[in-house]
Design a protein around this motif. Structure first.
Motif, mmCIF file in Angstrom:
data_model
loop_
_atom_site.group_PDB
_atom_site.id
_atom_site.type_symbol
_atom_site.label_atom_id
_atom_site.label_comp_id
_atom_site.label_asym_id
_atom_site.label_seq_id
_atom_site.Cartn_x
_atom_site.Cartn_y
_atom_site.Cartn_z
ATOM 1 N N SER A 1 0.727 -1.179 0.318
ATOM 2 C CA SER A 1 -0.150 0.107 -0.051
ATOM 3 C C SER A 1 0.687 1.308 -0.020
ATOM 4 C CB SER A 1 -0.723 -0.089 1.290
ATOM 5 O OG SER A 1 -1.847 -1.227 1.017
ATOM 6 N N ALA A 2 1.938 1.165 0.844
ATOM 7 C CA ALA A 2 3.010 2.154 0.618
ATOM 8 C C ALA A 2 3.717 2.571 -0.738
ATOM 9 C CB ALA A 2 4.205 2.152 1.683
ATOM 10 N N GLU A 3 3.432 1.417 -1.705
ATOM 11 C CA GLU A 3 4.347 1.675 -2.978
ATOM 12 C C GLU A 3 3.338 1.945 -4.065
ATOM 13 O OE1 GLU A 3 7.326 0.875 -3.915
ATOM 14 O OE2 GLU A 3 8.163 -0.008 -1.655
ATOM 15 N N ALA A 4 1.932 1.368 -3.993
ATOM 16 C CA ALA A 4 1.012 1.670 -5.073
ATOM 17 C C ALA A 4 -0.047 2.605 -4.554
ATOM 18 C CB ALA A 4 0.385 0.415 -5.439
ATOM 19 N N ASP A 5 -1.001 3.074 -5.282
ATOM 20 C CA ASP A 5 -1.979 4.168 -5.208
ATOM 21 C C ASP A 5 -3.168 3.258 -4.301
ATOM 22 O OD1 ASP A 5 -1.203 6.784 -6.443
ATOM 23 O OD2 ASP A 5 -0.865 5.096 -8.286
ATOM 24 N N ARG A 6 -3.228 2.054 -4.592
ATOM 25 C CA ARG A 6 -4.171 1.194 -4.087
ATOM 26 C C ARG A 6 -4.120 -0.220 -4.076
ATOM 27 N NH1 ARG A 6 -10.746 2.748 -4.032
ATOM 28 N NH2 ARG A 6 -11.436 1.255 -2.466
ATOM 29 N N VAL A 7 -4.173 -1.035 -3.298
ATOM 30 C CA VAL A 7 -4.089 -2.404 -3.209
ATOM 31 C C VAL A 7 -5.766 -2.984 -2.902
ATOM 32 C CG1 VAL A 7 -3.039 -4.348 -2.080
ATOM 33 C CG2 VAL A 7 -1.919 -2.236 -2.475
ATOM 34 N N VAL A 8 -5.852 -3.881 -3.778
ATOM 35 C CA VAL A 8 -7.206 -4.781 -3.458
ATOM 36 C C VAL A 8 -6.878 -6.210 -3.166
ATOM 37 C CG1 VAL A 8 -9.062 -5.478 -4.485
ATOM 38 C CG2 VAL A 8 -8.515 -3.265 -4.967
ATOM 39 N N CYS A 9 -7.027 -6.678 -2.141
ATOM 40 C CA CYS A 9 -6.622 -7.871 -1.692
ATOM 41 C C CYS A 9 -7.789 -8.824 -0.945
ATOM 42 C CB CYS A 9 -5.568 -8.092 -0.835
ATOM 43 S SG CYS A 9 -4.856 -9.648 -0.451
ATOM 44 N N LEU A 10 -8.104 -9.722 -1.565
ATOM 45 C CA LEU A 10 -9.380 -10.424 -1.041
ATOM 46 C C LEU A 10 -9.475 -11.375 0.193
ATOM 47 C CD1 LEU A 10 -10.756 -12.231 -4.386
ATOM 48 C CD2 LEU A 10 -11.466 -9.918 -3.551
ATOM 49 N N GLU A 11 -8.283 -11.684 0.403
ATOM 50 C CA GLU A 11 -8.066 -12.626 1.670
ATOM 51 C C GLU A 11 -6.444 -12.136 2.438
ATOM 52 O OE1 GLU A 11 -10.323 -14.628 2.847
ATOM 53 O OE2 GLU A 11 -11.682 -14.526 1.258
ATOM 54 N N GLN A 12 -6.799 -11.863 3.535
ATOM 55 C CA GLN A 12 -5.489 -11.436 4.285
ATOM 56 C C GLN A 12 -5.544 -12.089 5.677
ATOM 57 O OE1 GLN A 12 -4.895 -6.788 4.445
ATOM 58 N NE2 GLN A 12 -6.394 -6.823 2.902
ATOM 59 N N PRO A 13 -5.070 -13.558 5.606
ATOM 60 C CA PRO A 13 -5.122 -14.153 6.794
ATOM 61 C C PRO A 13 -3.879 -13.933 7.686
ATOM 62 C CG PRO A 13 -4.486 -15.642 5.064
ATOM 63 C CD PRO A 13 -4.839 -14.071 4.091
ATOM 64 N N ALA A 14 -4.247 -13.913 9.023
ATOM 65 C CA ALA A 14 -3.245 -13.417 9.993
ATOM 66 C C ALA A 14 -1.919 -14.470 9.810
ATOM 67 C CB ALA A 14 -3.727 -13.305 11.285
ATOM 68 N N HIS A 15 -2.235 -15.664 9.858
ATOM 69 C CA HIS A 15 -1.489 -16.757 9.417
ATOM 70 C C HIS A 15 -1.305 -17.365 8.181
ATOM 71 C CE1 HIS A 15 -0.934 -16.449 13.986
ATOM 72 N NE2 HIS A 15 -2.280 -16.613 14.076
ATOM 73 N N PHE A 16 -0.690 -16.286 7.446
ATOM 74 C CA PHE A 16 -0.336 -16.977 6.058
ATOM 75 C C PHE A 16 0.355 -18.204 5.601
ATOM 76 C CE2 PHE A 16 0.938 -16.276 1.400
ATOM 77 C CZ PHE A 16 -0.243 -16.037 0.903
ATOM 78 N N ARG A 17 -0.060 -19.060 5.255
ATOM 79 C CA ARG A 17 0.763 -20.227 4.582
ATOM 80 C C ARG A 17 0.962 -20.249 3.323
ATOM 81 N NH1 ARG A 17 -3.159 -25.305 6.323
ATOM 82 N NH2 ARG A 17 -1.224 -26.601 6.305
ATOM 83 N N ALA A 18 1.673 -21.284 2.665
ATOM 84 C CA ALA A 18 2.188 -21.197 1.419
ATOM 85 C C ALA A 18 1.069 -20.893 0.559
ATOM 86 C CB ALA A 18 2.666 -22.516 0.891
ATOM 87 N N LEU A 19 1.109 -20.123 -0.349
ATOM 88 C CA LEU A 19 0.205 -19.846 -1.360
ATOM 89 C C LEU A 19 -0.616 -20.863 -2.059
ATOM 90 C CD1 LEU A 19 -1.114 -17.371 -2.986
ATOM 91 C CD2 LEU A 19 0.569 -17.589 -4.698
ATOM 92 N N GLY A 20 -0.093 -22.048 -2.091
ATOM 93 C CA GLY A 20 -1.069 -22.938 -2.831
ATOM 94 C C GLY A 20 -2.016 -23.557 -1.875
ATOM 95 N N TYR A 21 -2.012 -23.360 -0.561
ATOM 96 C CA TYR A 21 -2.775 -23.701 0.417
ATOM 97 C C TYR A 21 -4.285 -22.974 0.198
ATOM 98 C CZ TYR A 21 0.466 -26.713 3.220
ATOM 99 O OH TYR A 21 1.255 -27.584 3.414
ATOM 100 N N HIS A 22 -4.138 -21.835 -0.452
ATOM 101 C CA HIS A 22 -5.190 -20.954 -0.556
ATOM 102 C C HIS A 22 -6.243 -21.349 -1.807
ATOM 103 C CE1 HIS A 22 -4.319 -18.193 2.606
ATOM 104 N NE2 HIS A 22 -2.967 -18.300 2.069
#
Length: 230
Positions: free
Chosen positions: A170-191
């Motif tokens: 969010s500090a890099e771009a004008d806007r960030v749209v992210c559907l899921e933001q789990p506090a305990h993020f696992r490897a991407l494939g788990y999503h």
């Protein structure tokens, strides 16, 4: 959890459509971001292109990036100045490391795009899409390179990423749209239920299909966009 990248793209597209983005150009990070971005481009009725990034690894530690090259005319080189200084790299050493990675960047450019030049994003809204992000390093590099191409706005669109990564992006771009933001993020494939490795041929096929669809829908491009139901 998303069924696959296509479903993630449709859900992401529905969220983006609510923003009524002006003059969008959708940019995918290959390979995984391409099927997600294709769905976004379809809903936004926007052209689809690629941002090809090649990491430049540190001496003896190729997984640690000291720089990255982003495809363009000419290619953009984005330095990780902290790592450059940590390794005490001189200008000639750094140039040599960059030179070593140029052939692979060129190979990917030719494989994915051929002789076609990148789409101009000058004065437009660049919507940068990937299938998710853990650290967001590649996306940051892409954004910094895109800023040099004078877009009106840069929007990052992701199906899933950890909250701290979203905050950094969010500090890099004008806007960030992210559907899921789990506090305990696992490897991407788990999503994802289905998360296969993609090939260069998969990327080329998806890009060709998106290009055909965009050309066929050109007469209706001025119509009002309606967000589909998830």
């Amino acid at each position: 959890m998303f069924r696959d990248r296509a479903e993630a793209g449709r859900l992401l597209a529905a969220r983006l459509a609510e923003l009524e983005i002006r003059d969008p150009v959708v940019l995918a990070l290959p390979r995984g971001g391409v099927p997600v971005a294709a769905e976004v481009a379809k809903v936004l009725n926007a052209p689809l292109d690629l941002v090809i990034v090649r990491k430049v690894g540190a001496p003896g530690n190729p997984e640690l990036a000291v720089a990255a090259i982003v495809d363009g005319n000419p290619p953009d080189v984005v330095l990780n100045r902290e790592m450059v200084e940590a390794y005490g790299l001189q200008e000639e050493e750094l140039a040599d490391l960059i030179r070593q990675e140029r052939p692979e960047l060129e190979r990917r450019r030719l494989a994915y795009r051929g002789a076609r030049a990148p789409l101009s994003i000058t004065g437009k809204t660049a919507v940068l899409v990937d299938d998710g992000a853990a650290t967001g390093t590649t996306i940051k590099v892409a954004v910094r390179a895109l800023k040099r191409r004078s877009p009106r706005l840069i929007v990052i669109a992701l199906p899933a990423a950890p909250p701290d990564t979203v905050a950094e992006l969010s500090a890099e771009a004008d806007r960030v749209v992210c559907l899921e933001q789990p506090a305990h993020f696992r490897a991407l494939g788990y999503h994802y239920v289905s998360f296969p490795q993609l090939t260069d041929n998969d990327v080329v096929a998806a890009m060709e299909e998106a290009g055909r669809r965009f050309r066929e829908e050109k007469p209706s491009r001025g119509a009002k966009r309606v967000a589909p139901k998830p």
